[in-house]
Design an enzyme around this catalytic site. Sequence first.
Site, PDB file in Angstrom:
ATOM      1  N   GLU A 182       0.449  -1.258   0.204  1.00 52.89           N
ATOM      2  CA  GLU A 182      -0.388  -0.139  -0.232  1.00 52.89           C
ATOM      3  C   GLU A 182       0.308   1.397   0.113  1.00 52.89           C
ATOM      4  O   GLU A 182       0.406   2.689  -0.984  1.00 52.89           O
ATOM      5  CB  GLU A 182      -0.899  -0.200   1.080  1.00 52.89           C
ATOM      6  CG  GLU A 182      -1.812   0.785   0.888  1.00 52.89           C
ATOM      7  CD  GLU A 182      -3.210   0.853   2.221  1.00 52.89           C
ATOM      8  OE1 GLU A 182      -4.223   0.713   2.360  1.00 52.89           O
ATOM      9  OE2 GLU A 182      -2.471   1.676   3.348  1.00 52.89           O
ATOM     10  N   ARG A 192      -0.894  33.562 -17.610  1.00 51.93           N
ATOM     11  CA  ARG A 192      -1.633  34.489 -16.779  1.00 51.93           C
ATOM     12  C   ARG A 192      -0.512  36.141 -17.216  1.00 51.93           C
ATOM     13  O   ARG A 192      -0.014  35.225 -16.513  1.00 51.93           O
ATOM     14  CB  ARG A 192      -1.576  33.870 -15.622  1.00 51.93           C
ATOM     15  CG  ARG A 192      -2.012  35.136 -14.260  1.00 51.93           C
ATOM     16  CD  ARG A 192      -3.635  35.486 -14.557  1.00 51.93           C
ATOM     17  NE  ARG A 192      -3.730  36.275 -13.531  1.00 51.93           N
ATOM     18  CZ  ARG A 192      -4.811  37.092 -12.670  1.00 51.93           C
ATOM     19  NH1 ARG A 192      -5.503  36.978 -14.010  1.00 51.93           N
ATOM     20  NH2 ARG A 192      -4.694  38.066 -11.736  1.00 51.93           N
ATOM     21  N   GLN A 200      10.069  35.489 -11.262  1.00 53.68           N
ATOM     22  CA  GLN A 200      11.399  34.104 -10.749  1.00 53.68           C
ATOM     23  C   GLN A 200      10.224  33.860  -9.140  1.00 53.68           C
ATOM     24  O   GLN A 200      10.491  32.206  -9.070  1.00 53.68           O
ATOM     25  CB  GLN A 200      12.793  35.163 -10.174  1.00 53.68           C
ATOM     26  CG  GLN A 200      13.386  34.711 -10.754  1.00 53.68           C
ATOM     27  CD  GLN A 200      15.206  35.436 -10.107  1.00 53.68           C
ATOM     28  OE1 GLN A 200      15.317  35.144  -9.867  1.00 53.68           O
ATOM     29  NE2 GLN A 200      16.353  35.032 -11.714  1.00 53.68           N
TER      30      GLN A 200
END
Length: 382
Positions: free
Chosen positions: A245, A271, A282
């Site tokens: 798991e 954007r 940056q």
Amino acid sequence: MDFTISDEHRLLRDEIIRFARNELSPGVIERDRSGVFPRDLWLKCGEMGLQGLPVPEEYGGAGLDPLGTALALEALGYGCEDGGLTFAICAHLLACVVPVWKHGTEEQKQALLPALCSGRMIAVNGMTEPGSGSDAFAMHTQARRNGAGYRLTGRKTFGSNGPVADVALVYALTDATRGYHGGVTAFVVPTASDGFSVGQKFEKMGLRTSPISELVLEDVCVPDDAVLGGVGGGTALFTESMEWERICIAAVHVGTMQRLLEQATSYARTRTAFGRPIGKHQAVAHRLVDMKVRLEASRLLVYRAASRLDHARDIALDASLVKLFVSESLVKSALDAVQTMGGYGFMTEYHVERVLRDAVGSTLYSGTSEIQRNIMAGWMGL
């Protein structure tokens, strides 16, 4: 180590991504809002073989090796935006189906695996108790001899798939004097058994399409052939299932992190702010680079551990390392994606806030981050 993906694996990955995008992701916002388990989609996943990825074909599975299983689950995490559904599949497959496949008698495999692999039967793992989460030594559920079988009494909690499960893999004390080491036995218990009931159902901040509940056992009688893996063999069986798991569920997280990175990067390229795309700033670019680094490191850890699963002696260490690093990386990357997308990342329709809510659970289930660090500290001799 060579992790070259074969043409067969590549075809399977592409097929799962296409299936997940077209069949599993639509409508996820509404399902998450209402907290509904999508049984119809669960059955479609069964038709795709997702609930039986590593199980041999003769028992109804896909017969993939551990690395192939991880690659398939990574594709599921990438293509499927319903984190609750992918989690429900992993809880069923890795904590329940794998133990039956690995430790069941031939009769148990024939009786259970075809239905479990196809999704016609849903399984829940019953280990955690109200007073013992990661501290399995504090288990109170008991199984006492009762004629030709056992009588189980106790209460389990946080059982993923509990409200919809047909069968439970219940861990109980058969020898309290030996405790966790040799005193715990695993039982396969139909949830329709007399005395078995679903207790409190819980609401969650994330993974809301994966139902979770208590499991109540009040003098539940099961025959001897309900024992899985031998009397006293429960601890070894549970430990192995957690190794599967912790490694394979992290593969799902890798796929999710890939999707987050692509979404955030695409947003940062389009954007604009102060006359240029925000990705040219940056502060944003470095955040996206950090997401990329976490993604690639997580992928390498998962592939390495999956390729060693089933034969390495120190795989428990690998499993904890993978679980810790990938789950915490998922949370950080989900936060970074929200931060990069600003107000849009906070809005439901952009799907990122749900991933963040889902991600928080990843550092809790299958052993918390603190437990993983404890395990690794033990391996380091600390």
